[in-house]
Design an enzyme around this catalytic site. Structure first.
Site, PDB file in Angstrom:
ATOM      1  N   HIS A  35       0.858  -1.241  -0.144  1.00 28.15           N
ATOM      2  CA  HIS A  35       0.072   0.013   0.051  1.00 28.15           C
ATOM      3  C   HIS A  35       0.890   1.099   0.011  1.00 28.15           C
ATOM      4  O   HIS A  35       0.873   2.042   1.137  1.00 28.15           O
ATOM      5  CB  HIS A  35      -0.802  -0.067   1.208  1.00 28.15           C
ATOM      6  CG  HIS A  35      -2.178  -0.912   1.143  1.00 28.15           C
ATOM      7  ND1 HIS A  35      -2.844  -1.480   2.170  1.00 28.15           N
ATOM      8  CD2 HIS A  35      -2.576  -1.556  -0.113  1.00 28.15           C
ATOM      9  CE1 HIS A  35      -3.519  -2.403   1.712  1.00 28.15           C
ATOM     10  NE2 HIS A  35      -3.737  -2.471   0.551  1.00 28.15           N
ATOM     11  N   HIS A  67      -0.357  -8.784   1.226  1.00 35.67           N
ATOM     12  CA  HIS A  67      -1.326  -8.752   2.245  1.00 35.67           C
ATOM     13  C   HIS A  67      -2.072 -10.240   2.256  1.00 35.67           C
ATOM     14  O   HIS A  67      -2.789 -10.382   3.365  1.00 35.67           O
ATOM     15  CB  HIS A  67      -2.506  -7.704   1.834  1.00 35.67           C
ATOM     16  CG  HIS A  67      -1.846  -6.363   1.692  1.00 35.67           C
ATOM     17  ND1 HIS A  67      -1.678  -5.784   0.399  1.00 35.67           N
ATOM     18  CD2 HIS A  67      -1.316  -5.473   2.512  1.00 35.67           C
ATOM     19  CE1 HIS A  67      -1.111  -4.483   0.508  1.00 35.67           C
ATOM     20  NE2 HIS A  67      -0.891  -4.479   2.101  1.00 35.67           N
ATOM     21  N   CYS A 103       3.435 -11.785   2.361  1.00 36.55           N
ATOM     22  CA  CYS A 103       4.253 -11.760   3.571  1.00 36.55           C
ATOM     23  C   CYS A 103       4.137 -13.054   4.558  1.00 36.55           C
ATOM     24  O   CYS A 103       2.995 -13.524   4.981  1.00 36.55           O
ATOM     25  CB  CYS A 103       4.043 -10.622   4.457  1.00 36.55           C
ATOM     26  SG  CYS A 103       5.187 -10.667   5.910  1.00 36.55           S
ATOM     27  N   HIS A 123     -10.293  -4.468   4.905  1.00 38.28           N
ATOM     28  CA  HIS A 123      -8.769  -4.489   4.603  1.00 38.28           C
ATOM     29  C   HIS A 123      -8.515  -5.705   3.965  1.00 38.28           C
ATOM     30  O   HIS A 123      -9.079  -6.964   4.423  1.00 38.28           O
ATOM     31  CB  HIS A 123      -7.726  -4.361   5.921  1.00 38.28           C
ATOM     32  CG  HIS A 123      -6.298  -4.026   5.742  1.00 38.28           C
ATOM     33  ND1 HIS A 123      -5.407  -5.296   5.317  1.00 38.28           N
ATOM     34  CD2 HIS A 123      -5.522  -2.890   5.429  1.00 38.28           C
ATOM     35  CE1 HIS A 123      -4.297  -4.643   5.264  1.00 38.28           C
ATOM     36  NE2 HIS A 123      -4.441  -3.262   5.099  1.00 38.28           N
ATOM     37  N   GLU A 176      -6.195  -7.566   4.061  1.00 38.56           N
ATOM     38  CA  GLU A 176      -5.315  -8.740   4.720  1.00 38.56           C
ATOM     39  C   GLU A 176      -6.515  -9.686   5.598  1.00 38.56           C
ATOM     40  O   GLU A 176      -6.464 -10.682   5.392  1.00 38.56           O
ATOM     41  CB  GLU A 176      -4.350  -8.334   5.790  1.00 38.56           C
ATOM     42  CG  GLU A 176      -3.756  -9.276   6.676  1.00 38.56           C
ATOM     43  CD  GLU A 176      -2.798  -8.850   7.772  1.00 38.56           C
ATOM     44  OE1 GLU A 176      -2.083  -7.767   7.538  1.00 38.56           O
ATOM     45  OE2 GLU A 176      -2.783  -9.332   8.722  1.00 38.56           O
ATOM     46  N   CYS A 227       3.211  -7.654  13.890  1.00 41.99           N
ATOM     47  CA  CYS A 227       4.367  -8.253  13.424  1.00 41.99           C
ATOM     48  C   CYS A 227       5.432  -7.301  13.915  1.00 41.99           C
ATOM     49  O   CYS A 227       5.109  -5.965  14.555  1.00 41.99           O
ATOM     50  CB  CYS A 227       4.465  -8.210  11.604  1.00 41.99           C
ATOM     51  SG  CYS A 227       4.720  -6.448  11.272  1.00 41.99           S
ATOM     52  N   SER A 273      -2.594   2.628   3.690  1.00 44.65           N
ATOM     53  CA  SER A 273      -1.452   1.942   4.369  1.00 44.65           C
ATOM     54  C   SER A 273      -2.083   1.840   6.013  1.00 44.65           C
ATOM     55  O   SER A 273      -1.940   2.796   6.581  1.00 44.65           O
ATOM     56  CB  SER A 273      -0.328   2.711   4.314  1.00 44.65           C
ATOM     57  OG  SER A 273       0.532   1.776   5.188  1.00 44.65           O
ATOM     58  N   SER A 274      -2.481   0.619   6.266  1.00 52.13           N
ATOM     59  CA  SER A 274      -2.947   0.534   7.749  1.00 52.13           C
ATOM     60  C   SER A 274      -1.669   0.936   8.685  1.00 52.13           C
ATOM     61  O   SER A 274      -1.957   1.598   9.758  1.00 52.13           O
ATOM     62  CB  SER A 274      -3.426  -0.840   7.955  1.00 52.13           C
ATOM     63  OG  SER A 274      -3.586  -0.980   9.257  1.00 52.13           O
ATOM     64  N   SER A 334       5.740   0.334   4.095  1.00 51.05           N
ATOM     65  CA  SER A 334       5.794   0.271   2.912  1.00 51.05           C
ATOM     66  C   SER A 334       6.461   1.360   2.132  1.00 51.05           C
ATOM     67  O   SER A 334       6.321   1.392   0.816  1.00 51.05           O
ATOM     68  CB  SER A 334       4.273   0.050   2.165  1.00 51.05           C
ATOM     69  OG  SER A 334       3.388   0.813   3.022  1.00 51.05           O
TER      70      SER A 334
HETATM   71  S1  SF4 Z   1       3.964  -4.930   7.876  1.00 53.74           S
HETATM   72 FE1  SF4 Z   1       4.497  -6.863   8.939  1.00 53.74          FE
HETATM   73  S2  SF4 Z   1       3.102  -8.264   8.182  1.00 53.74           S
HETATM   74 FE2  SF4 Z   1       2.906  -6.532   6.733  1.00 53.74          FE
HETATM   75  S3  SF4 Z   1       4.548  -7.017   4.993  1.00 53.74           S
HETATM   76 FE3  SF4 Z   1       5.653  -5.952   6.578  1.00 53.74          FE
HETATM   77  S4  SF4 Z   1       6.610  -7.517   8.120  1.00 53.74           S
HETATM   78 FE4  SF4 Z   1       5.017  -8.629   6.816  1.00 53.74          FE
END
Ligand code: SF4
Length: 345
Positions: free
Chosen positions: A54, A87, A109, A137, A139, A207, A235-236, A280
């Site tokens: 995102h 996602h 991921c 969302h 994900e 994460c 982008s959350s 991101s």
């Molecule tokens: S924010 Fe966390 S879950 Fe999302 S892509 Fe990055 S490492 Fe993976």
């Protein structure tokens, strides 16, 4: 720290606190390099279902190189290659792609895949799974699709009174990976009040990258007049960083994709500007913000280091196999190649 009177900030008091870690996480890095390598290996166009990550700049830059972003697999021509975004996707999307004869590369991921596996395991043990996350969302849609009969979405603490389960003795919570840690813990606390036997996930679902970026912001926020978070609105984890900054004492906070979205009036009376970026966001965009601030006298930059990160994922198996067969490197690149290749705006 005392803020200067509005509009009269002394040059000598101007400084920047720069969060570390910030920007790219291991999952985003892997997903973006997957698209880059696919373009090199197969040649354009390469199709990507949904935004690979995102971030507006990343998506625009990859589009210029020949990536075509689609909403659904049925927009991809028969026999073409489609990459699934970081996602994650529901199993039904894999099935659709197969039925359409598409070649797929799954850039989900691995930390999202871990949550999918937890969902499958608890569903097979017949648990009710309370998935804490934001409705709509990508994900959350992907994870829910692993066990739709067993998963109920809990969209924040205020949603808790609406939740019904079949058996309060057999309930577990899981979460989206990019939530606010504090808000999620509040949601869990309220869920546990209603369902005392509620089980925790086997390990953190939020994460490491989300947690570390929030931690750095928590350290900086009390000393910050203005927090600038570089990141896109969808982008959350970037949106959460603005919220966390405001909750922990920053006097103002804004999300920007590019430095030219900064409104000069935000700097009125501001001594200390905090700068960070979502998971991101390529570093070149942060550099753009630092340059913008430097031109306005904020050239004293102090890093605020909350954690060290060294996690790195290998590329998805599907592309590693093809790269190997073509005699090409399957190594991740960490030379900033992506960041340098894109124009600033
Ligand atoms: S924010 Fe966390 S879950 Fe999302 S892509 Fe990055 S490492 Fe993976």
């Amino acid at each position: 720290m005392t803020a200067a009177t509005a509009g009269t900030t002394d040059q000598a008091t101007k400084r920047v606190l720069l969060a570390a870690p910030r920007g790219y996480c291991a999952g985003v890095d892997r997903a973006v390099v997957t698209v880059e390598k696919a373009l090199e290996l197969y040649g354009p166009p390469v199709y990507v279902r949904k935004e690979i990550v995102h971030n507006k700049h990343v998506v625009t830059t990859l589009e210029k190189r020949g990536a075509i972003f689609v909403e659904e697999t049925d927009e991809v021509p028969e026999g073409a290659t489609v990459i699934f975004s970081a996602h994650g996707v529901a199993p039904v999307v894999h099935e659709e792609a197969k039925s359409l004869g598409l070649k797929t590369i799954d850039a989900t991921c691995p930390l999202v895949t871990k949550v999918h596996r937890e969902a499958v395991r608890f569903a097979s043990d017949d648990y009710d799974i309370l998935l804490i996350g934001h409705e709509g969302h990508e994900e959350v849609i992907g994870t829910s699709g692993e066990a739709p009969e067993h998963i109920t979405l809990v969209d924040g603490p205020d949603d808790v009174p609406n939740i019904e389960v079949r058996d309060p003795e057999k309930v577990v919570w899981l979460s989206q990976t990019t939530l606010s840690v504090d808000e999620t813990m509040e949601t869990v606390r309220r869920l546990r009040e209603r369902f005392p036997a509620l089980q925790d996930p086997p390990s953190d679902d939020i994460c490491y990258a989300t947690q570390n970026r929030q931690l750095a912001v928590k350290h900086m926020a009390p000393d910050t007049d203005l927090m600038i978070v570089v990141g896109s609105r969808n982008s959350s984890n970037s949106v959460r960083l603005v919220e966390v900054a405001l909750e922990h004492g920053a006097r103002a906070g804004h999300l920007v994709d590019y430095a030219d979205e900064i409104d000069e009036s935000w700097l009125d009376g501001v001594s200390t500007v905090g700068v960070t970026s979502g998971a991101s966001v390529p570093e070149i965009l942060v550099r753009g913000v630092l340059d913008y601030l430097s031109e306005r006298g904020y050239d004293d930059v102090k890093p605020v280091i909350a954690a060290e990160e060294s996690l790195m994922f290998s590329l998805p198996n599907e592309i590693r196999r093809d790269l190997k067969a073509a005699g090409m490197s399957d190594k991740m690149r960490h030379d900033g190649a992506f960041a340098e290749a894109g124009s600033l705006h």
